[in-house]
Design a protein around this motif. Sequence first.
Motif, PDB file in Angstrom:
ATOM      1  N   ALA A  73       0.808  -1.224   0.000  1.00 53.56           N
ATOM      2  CA  ALA A  73       0.000   0.000   0.000  1.00 53.56           C
ATOM      3  C   ALA A  73       0.838   1.269   0.000  1.00 53.56           C
ATOM      4  O   ALA A  73       0.287   2.367  -0.107  1.00 53.56           O
ATOM      5  N   GLU A  74       2.160   1.141   0.116  1.00 51.32           N
ATOM      6  CA  GLU A  74       2.990   2.307   0.407  1.00 51.32           C
ATOM      7  C   GLU A  74       3.645   2.959  -0.810  1.00 51.32           C
ATOM      8  O   GLU A  74       4.425   3.892  -0.650  1.00 51.32           O
ATOM      9  N   TRP A  75       3.350   2.490  -2.003  1.00 51.52           N
ATOM     10  CA  TRP A  75       3.976   3.115  -3.171  1.00 51.52           C
ATOM     11  C   TRP A  75       3.630   4.602  -3.229  1.00 51.52           C
ATOM     12  O   TRP A  75       2.474   4.991  -3.051  1.00 51.52           O
ATOM     13  N   ASP A  76       4.627   5.415  -3.530  1.00 49.96           N
ATOM     14  CA  ASP A  76       4.417   6.858  -3.573  1.00 49.96           C
ATOM     15  C   ASP A  76       3.753   7.321  -4.861  1.00 49.96           C
ATOM     16  O   ASP A  76       3.115   8.374  -4.889  1.00 49.96           O
ATOM     17  N   ALA A  77       3.923   6.539  -5.937  1.00 52.45           N
ATOM     18  CA  ALA A  77       3.412   6.986  -7.234  1.00 52.45           C
ATOM     19  C   ALA A  77       3.046   5.775  -8.082  1.00 52.45           C
ATOM     20  O   ALA A  77       3.319   4.623  -7.725  1.00 52.45           O
ATOM     21  N   TYR A  78       2.434   6.053  -9.207  1.00 52.97           N
ATOM     22  CA  TYR A  78       1.996   4.992 -10.118  1.00 52.97           C
ATOM     23  C   TYR A  78       3.174   4.141 -10.572  1.00 52.97           C
ATOM     24  O   TYR A  78       3.059   2.930 -10.734  1.00 52.97           O
ATOM     25  N   TYR A  79       4.347   4.802 -10.802  1.00 49.35           N
ATOM     26  CA  TYR A  79       5.587   4.085 -11.081  1.00 49.35           C
ATOM     27  C   TYR A  79       6.519   4.277  -9.892  1.00 49.35           C
ATOM     28  O   TYR A  79       6.725   5.402  -9.436  1.00 49.35           O
ATOM     29  N   ALA A  80       7.106   3.188  -9.407  1.00 50.31           N
ATOM     30  CA  ALA A  80       7.890   3.244  -8.174  1.00 50.31           C
ATOM     31  C   ALA A  80       9.349   3.552  -8.434  1.00 50.31           C
ATOM     32  O   ALA A  80       9.942   3.098  -9.421  1.00 50.31           O
ATOM     33  N   LYS A  81       9.953   4.292  -7.528  1.00 47.32           N
ATOM     34  CA  LYS A  81      11.384   4.547  -7.552  1.00 47.32           C
ATOM     35  C   LYS A  81      12.137   3.296  -7.077  1.00 47.32           C
ATOM     36  O   LYS A  81      11.624   2.471  -6.336  1.00 47.32           O
ATOM     37  N   GLY A  82      13.406   3.210  -7.506  1.00 43.71           N
ATOM     38  CA  GLY A  82      14.203   2.040  -7.180  1.00 43.71           C
ATOM     39  C   GLY A  82      14.354   1.801  -5.690  1.00 43.71           C
ATOM     40  O   GLY A  82      14.291   0.656  -5.224  1.00 43.71           O
ATOM     41  N   GLY A  83      14.580   2.861  -4.920  1.00 48.14           N
ATOM     42  CA  GLY A  83      14.743   2.708  -3.475  1.00 48.14           C
ATOM     43  C   GLY A  83      13.500   2.145  -2.816  1.00 48.14           C
ATOM     44  O   GLY A  83      13.592   1.352  -1.861  1.00 48.14           O
ATOM     45  N   GLU A  84      12.339   2.537  -3.301  1.00 55.45           N
ATOM     46  CA  GLU A  84      11.088   1.995  -2.759  1.00 55.45           C
ATOM     47  C   GLU A  84      10.978   0.493  -3.018  1.00 55.45           C
ATOM     48  O   GLU A  84      10.509  -0.268  -2.170  1.00 55.45           O
ATOM     49  N   ILE A  85      11.399   0.087  -4.222  1.00 57.33           N
ATOM     50  CA  ILE A  85      11.304  -1.328  -4.586  1.00 57.33           C
ATOM     51  C   ILE A  85      12.264  -2.152  -3.728  1.00 57.33           C
ATOM     52  O   ILE A  85      11.918  -3.239  -3.253  1.00 57.33           O
ATOM     53  N   GLN A  86      13.461  -1.605  -3.495  1.00 57.26           N
ATOM     54  CA  GLN A  86      14.408  -2.276  -2.611  1.00 57.26           C
ATOM     55  C   GLN A  86      13.791  -2.457  -1.222  1.00 57.26           C
ATOM     56  O   GLN A  86      13.886  -3.535  -0.618  1.00 57.26           O
ATOM     57  N   THR A  87      13.149  -1.423  -0.720  1.00 56.17           N
ATOM     58  CA  THR A  87      12.491  -1.500   0.590  1.00 56.17           C
ATOM     59  C   THR A  87      11.391  -2.554   0.587  1.00 56.17           C
ATOM     60  O   THR A  87      11.246  -3.319   1.552  1.00 56.17           O
ATOM     61  N   TYR A  88      10.615  -2.615  -0.492  1.00 59.43           N
ATOM     62  CA  TYR A  88       9.544  -3.614  -0.596  1.00 59.43           C
ATOM     63  C   TYR A  88      10.103  -5.026  -0.483  1.00 59.43           C
ATOM     64  O   TYR A  88       9.581  -5.868   0.262  1.00 59.43           O
ATOM     65  N   PHE A  89      11.177  -5.310  -1.204  1.00 59.34           N
ATOM     66  CA  PHE A  89      11.750  -6.652  -1.158  1.00 59.34           C
ATOM     67  C   PHE A  89      12.312  -6.969   0.232  1.00 59.34           C
ATOM     68  O   PHE A  89      12.177  -8.089   0.732  1.00 59.34           O
ATOM     69  N   GLU A  90      12.938  -5.998   0.858  1.00 63.72           N
ATOM     70  CA  GLU A  90      13.482  -6.231   2.204  1.00 63.72           C
ATOM     71  C   GLU A  90      12.363  -6.470   3.211  1.00 63.72           C
ATOM     72  O   GLU A  90      12.454  -7.388   4.047  1.00 63.72           O
ATOM     73  N   LYS A  91      11.298  -5.685   3.137  1.00 61.61           N
ATOM     74  CA  LYS A  91      10.173  -5.889   4.045  1.00 61.61           C
ATOM     75  C   LYS A  91       9.515  -7.247   3.815  1.00 61.61           C
ATOM     76  O   LYS A  91       9.125  -7.935   4.766  1.00 61.61           O
ATOM     77  N   THR A  92       9.384  -7.628   2.550  1.00 63.90           N
ATOM     78  CA  THR A  92       8.756  -8.905   2.225  1.00 63.90           C
ATOM     79  C   THR A  92       9.604 -10.062   2.739  1.00 63.90           C
ATOM     80  O   THR A  92       9.084 -11.031   3.305  1.00 63.90           O
ATOM     81  N   ALA A  93      10.921  -9.970   2.552  1.00 64.45           N
ATOM     82  CA  ALA A  93      11.814 -11.026   3.041  1.00 64.45           C
ATOM     83  C   ALA A  93      11.727 -11.159   4.554  1.00 64.45           C
ATOM     84  O   ALA A  93      11.705 -12.279   5.100  1.00 64.45           O
ATOM     85  N   GLU A  94      11.664 -10.046   5.246  1.00 63.24           N
ATOM     86  CA  GLU A  94      11.517 -10.077   6.707  1.00 63.24           C
ATOM     87  C   GLU A  94      10.177 -10.680   7.104  1.00 63.24           C
ATOM     88  O   GLU A  94      10.097 -11.544   7.995  1.00 63.24           O
ATOM     89  N   LYS A  95       9.113 -10.227   6.458  1.00 62.57           N
ATOM     90  CA  LYS A  95       7.776 -10.688   6.819  1.00 62.57           C
ATOM     91  C   LYS A  95       7.632 -12.193   6.671  1.00 62.57           C
ATOM     92  O   LYS A  95       6.993 -12.855   7.500  1.00 62.57           O
ATOM     93  N   TYR A  96       8.221 -12.740   5.617  1.00 63.60           N
ATOM     94  CA  TYR A  96       8.060 -14.170   5.341  1.00 63.60           C
ATOM     95  C   TYR A  96       9.171 -15.030   5.945  1.00 63.60           C
ATOM     96  O   TYR A  96       9.252 -16.226   5.679  1.00 63.60           O
TER      97      TYR A  96
END
Length: 498
Positions: A73-96
């Motif tokens: 839910a946290e994307w800042d815009a319709y197209y995501a910046k690279g740093g946001e995507i890196q954060t998404y993968f790190e959060k997902t890895a932690e969550k799972y």
Amino acid sequence: MSIDQGRKGLRFAVIGAGMAGILAAIRLRQAGEDFTVFEKAGRLGGTWRENRYPGLTCDVPAHAYTYSFEPYAEWDAYYAKGGEIQTYFEKTAEKYGIMPHVRFDSEVVSTVWDEGAGVWRLGLITGEEVEAEVVIAASGVLHHPKLPDIEGLDSFEGQAFHSARWQDDALVDGARVGVVGNGSTGVQIVTALSKRASKLVHFQRSPQWIMPVPYFQYSEEEKEAFRRDPALIEDIRNNKEYWDSIFRFTHAITDTHGPEIAAIEQICLDNLENSIRDPELREKLRPNYRAACKRLIYSWSYYDAVQSPNVEVERNRIARVEAKGVRMEDGRLHELDTLVLATGFHADRFIRPTTVLGRGGVSLDDIWSVRPTAYYAVTIPGFPNFFMLNGPTGPVGNFSLIDIAEKQWAYVDQLIDLLRSGEARTIEPSADAHADYEERRIAAARTTIFGSGCNSWYLDATGVPASWPWSYEAFADAMAAPVLTDYRVEAAAELVER
């Protein structure tokens, strides 16, 4: 020893902790498997870790560039910046819960099949050796930077570096900057630095077709709505217009005289004609090949950026780099403080330079001496229990590779089930099945838009497009269920008899 005992304790080695490696790890953990992810760097994220340049943005809509099971839910815009995507993968890895399974700074330098033991022996850069019955190669595609063959690069007195090795102390604000290369990376860097550099020169060997796309930011109210109701995110992911564009694109690739490619070409042409005011600049930016022959560039602002008074598009050939800047073949010198090499990657490397030796010591380098290849982009004859995600001949284009990797994992998981159940000791495609696949694929690839007469990183060393040459629907159908008659299955009972 019983068959069940023979397969007890199946061990998995996942090579790479980028998008596909994280996916494999999540699915293996959910299945209760014994696995380790070996990552060469000190942080996960793959291409989103390697690339940190200004303007880095994924050209797939953010909500479509997520795992299907993990909306965000946290994307800042319709197209995501690279740093946001890196954060998404790190959060997902932690969550799972996969982080304890990841070994960082543990590059796999060799993986050798031991026929007698029925295991892969992986040599790590640390000098250690580990064993696994199954290897998942999720090493990615675009991670070996390709430097241009330009005379005098080492003589430049300023800072010169590849875009995937971005230097945070690079002189760009108020500086004279040159950018070599105009793929997605070059276009994004030029767009971002056009607002920061005093002078910006975009060196292009050939211009690109630019597909206009919408761009907007999500408000905090919209993000909160996404948090409360994930169905709103699913509505975006399943948006008919988005999926129609994917189907249009894949049909356009395969039918070079059809209405879909005609529509794409007209959109790109109209974008050029209607966006660039200066006729001379417009001609500089007009490609001499068909749209989508090279990977389409999606941008909402590049044409605005190159019309800024501090930006120059340079179409002439570079003669050499000198101490003070870039000398053109016509004798002109562009004096520069910083030179960015947005010149792409060695897209044919995949798991290499890791040494991979299969049955009888056959080398993957030898198997791939003409071109990288894998049966349906996933498996290779002579390399048992070795599976690739986003491997050679897989779909590439302007769509989510997460979606592609998920479909591939569903396919791989069905093959692994034969190992889990004890029905098989090893599994690999037959040489005949692979040869038939490659013959059909190459014939089809030559007729795609990628083979219509331009140079691009899609082409292998022989000039054949290296990607999936059929439709998205055909790929989804192929990944739905392996054709087991195309596979060589060694029964686990054969192990017991030895």
